[in-house]
Write an enzyme that holds these catalytic residues in place. Structure first.
Site, mmCIF file in Angstrom:
data_model
loop_
_atom_site.group_PDB
_atom_site.id
_atom_site.type_symbol
_atom_site.label_atom_id
_atom_site.label_comp_id
_atom_site.label_asym_id
_atom_site.label_seq_id
_atom_site.Cartn_x
_atom_site.Cartn_y
_atom_site.Cartn_z
ATOM 1 C CB ALA A 373 -8.648 -109.056 131.544
ATOM 2 C CE LYS A 377 -1.781 -105.859 138.062
ATOM 3 N NZ LYS A 377 -2.682 -106.798 138.754
ATOM 4 C CE LYS A 419 -3.918 -97.014 140.736
ATOM 5 N NZ LYS A 419 -4.887 -97.878 141.442
ATOM 6 C CE LYS A 431 -7.502 -100.190 131.956
ATOM 7 N NZ LYS A 431 -7.495 -101.449 131.176
ATOM 8 N NE ARG A 549 4.039 -95.972 144.327
ATOM 9 C CZ ARG A 549 3.437 -97.157 144.251
ATOM 10 N NH1 ARG A 549 4.165 -98.244 144.087
ATOM 11 N NH2 ARG A 549 2.129 -97.253 144.347
#
Length: 664
Positions: A373, A377, A419, A431, A549
């Site tokens: 984990a 992010k 994402k 990722k 953004r």
């Protein structure tokens, strides 16, 4: 200790007071029966009857007190008295009358027959008065108890939950609510009364009666309703200005003591998502992690810490938490120590980017299962620090996955994100490369590697809801990047449930995807949260649009076009088919990417684009990067010569998966 003694003392005093009242009422009832029978003139009472009552007064009093004690009239909480307590009084009085009659007839003392009727009636009424007077006073002087700042409350739902709420609100000195009306969709209940409050109509009448009674609080007391039904009702309630919404938890939670009505929870934003939480088979997960050594990287984060909680609850042999942030790791360590004192817990501080540290941990503890984990992010931050995203996410994953293969871990579970699908930002692209690393390892190792892909997690560190709450507390404005931006949302327990389900069900190489229902507009979440906080949009709090953004998309996807879905035993969890790619070429690109990332150049973005074609550099970034590289080359001309000679400090050369070790 002092507080406890004070409570104990008051309880004893209250019981002693009841005993004295009962002694008084027993004897008052006896002589009242004589007085009433003889026309309320003491002089007309025959002397033999007075003597009979006097002679049996002590015995009758002691006998009555014993019977009252047997029927729990001194141990019941009379502030919560109901029909059941009333039955106790009736039964106790009936037994007392029978014993009283038996005493007179066995001792042959003279008494008239109607004495027992009048005596029993008086005793019953006086006993009820002593026990129910508290509730009577609260009913008569409720306004004085709460003061002048009572909330005008509407209850939605005229069922058993409503009954529970109303009883608690009547008795509690902490809940300053005055119930004005009840709403229920059942037409047969309209016009009826519950505890003196009228059921005025169905959900279509909520706004009408909210205006009529000046409602400032709405309690939704229909715990049996599903999420979709609650969502429809809450959407109507949100239109009531300056009104606080609360939801009653399930009645079963009230019964088993988990919550009380005095802890009516605020409406959470999850209540408006319109779908049921994902359920998992806990037995399967329990068998899966039971008696295993489990390691969680990033175990102090939002997802990682919840993973640790659920794993600890399932009989794990040893739990290893590996995190770079000592404060987070300390918090979860103390929590787990308190909740699971017998848990074999190891908390280690270190970075997944440190291959030697990772290998030493695996060599010492030999984990059976690894949940990965640890990751950067935040999309905007990673756009400004792209090299850090690559170092931490891509190569941190590589090093942990490599150690899992080397030390024969049974299963490796990567936590990914939506994402990663057609990414437009460096975080998403990193990722996606993590998923590709997992796929590569899965094809070349005996360890079972699996990825879990889900959307935004409500309540996690840095998520949009805590940000909105802070902005509302500060008086606004609430900032939203674009009016049309949408996202898939899930709760932290749902995310962890998916991760655990994936680990238990994985065969190797899968990408697990959660069916999260319909995506939600961020601006709708902002509006709902403003309403739920008791403010009026446009009057008290404004919404400000700040523009998308860098790297941000209007919507996220859960699957790429090439990926198909396969059903699992959980209808809300699916498996996406991995997309084939040239793994040898991918490993070569990783080696080049490693050199560029650690050289602190932005040329690595071009390699990212080669590996993940949907990630594109913007023209402004290309021009900015060119100027930065020119200035860096002039000042540090030999920076590339300082790179490590081997990718991952040579660790790949020994790995089974390194088909191109010489190139690395």
């Amino acid at each position: 200790m002092k507080s406890w003694f004070r409570k104990w003392d008051l309880s004893i005093i209250y019981k002693i007071l009841l005993v004295f009242l009962d002694i008084l009422f027993v004897n008052v009832s006896s002589f009242l029966a004589l007085w009433v029978r003889f026309n309320m003139h003491m002089t007309e009472i025959p002397i033999e009857y007075s003597e009979s009552v006097w002679e049996l007064a002590v015995v009758n009093t002691i006998m009555t007190l014993i019977v009252y004690a047997v029927f729990r009239l001194y141990t019941s909480l009379w502030r919560f008295a109901s029909i059941k307590e009333l039955m106790y009084i009736i039964e106790a009085c009936a037994v007392c009358i029978l014993l009283n009659m038996l005493a007179y007839y066995l001792t042959y003392r003279p008494i008239y027959r109607s004495y027992f009727v009048i005596y029993s009636t008086s005793l019953f009424l006086l006993t009820c008065f002593s026990r129910f007077s508290y509730r009577l006073m609260r009913l008569l002087y409720r306004g004085n108890i709460h003061g002048g700042h009572m909330r005008h409350t509407m209850i939605i739902g005229a069922g058993e939950a409503c009954n529970v709420v109303m009883k608690e609100l009547e008795l509690s000195t902490e809940l300053d609510a005055k119930i004005r009306c009840i709403i229920d969709d059942n037409p047969r209940k309209r016009g009826t009364y519950i505890h003196g409050v009228k059921v005025v109509g169905n959900r279509d009448h909520i706004l009408e009666y909210a205006r009529k009674y000046g409602i400032t609080e709405i309690i939704v007391a229909i715990p049996s309703a599903d999420k979709r039904e609650q969502q429809k009702i809450l959407q109507i309630c949100q239109q009531v200005p300056n009104c606080e919404l609360k939801i009653l938890p399930g009645v079963y939670q009230l019964v088993n003591g988990e919550v009380t009505v005095s802890k009516l929870r605020q409406v959470e934003i999850e209540d408006l998502l319109g779908r049921k939480p994902v359920q998992i088979t806990t037995e399967k997960i329990g068998r899966y992690v039971s008696d295993k050594v489990v390691m969680v990287t990033g175990g102090g984060g939002s997802i990682g810490s919840e993973l640790c909680r659920q794993i600890a609850a399932n009989g794990v042999r040893q739990l290893i938490i590996f995190d770079i942030y000592e404060n987070n790791a300390y918090d979860i360590q103390q929590e787990l120590k308190a909740d699971y004192p017998n848990l074999d817990l190891v908390v280690l501080i270190g970075s997944v980017r440190n291959g030697r540290k990772v290998n030493s941990v695996f060599a010492k503890y030999r984990p059976d299962i690894v949940y990965h984990a640890a990751a950067h992010k935040h999309v905007p931050l990673m756009e400004d620090s792209p090299n850090e995203a690559i170092k931490n996410n891509v190569f941190g994953t590589y090093k942990v996955a490599l150690a899992a293969d080397r030390f024969h871990v049974e299963k490796f579970v990567l936590i990914s994100t939506d994402k990663a699908v057609n990414p437009t930002n460096i975080m998403g692209a990193s990722k996606r490369m993590c998923e590709m690393i997992i796929q590569t390892f899965s094809n070349r190792s005996k360890t079972e590697y699996v990825a879990v892909r889900f959307g935004n997690v409500l309540g996690s560190n840095g998520s949009v809801i805590p940000l909105f709450k802070k902005q509302i507390e500060a008086g606004g404005p609430v900032t939203v990047t674009h009016p049309d931006i949408i996202r898939y949302f899930m709760t932290i327990p749902e995310a962890v449930s998916l991760v655990l389900q994936a680990g238990a069900s994985a065969k190797g190489g899968e990408i697990f995807v959660l069916d999260m229902g319909q995506p939600v507009k961020i601006v709708d979440l902002a509006k709902n949260l403003i309403h739920l906080s008791g403010y009026t949009l446009g009057k008290d709090i404004e919404i400000k649009y700040t523009g998308l953004r860098p790297g941000e998309k209007l919507y996220e996807e859960l699957l790429m076009d090439e990926e198909g879905l396969t059903a699992t035993e959980n209808e809300l969890i699916h498996i996406g088919k991995p997309i084939d790619f040239d793994e040898d070429e991918f490993l070569k690109d990783l080696a080049a990417l490693y050199q560029e990332a650690y050289a602190e150049t932005d040329r690595m973005k071009y390699i990212v684009h080669k590996i993940v074609p949907t990630y594109h550099l913007r023209e402004a970034d290309i021009e900015r990067d060119r100027k930065i590289q020119e200035s860096l080359h002039d000042e540090f001309p030999d920076v590339s010569s300082e790179l490590p000679s081997a990718f991952l400090s040579g660790s790949v050369a020994d790995a089974k998966i390194a088909g191109n070790a010489s190139a690395l």
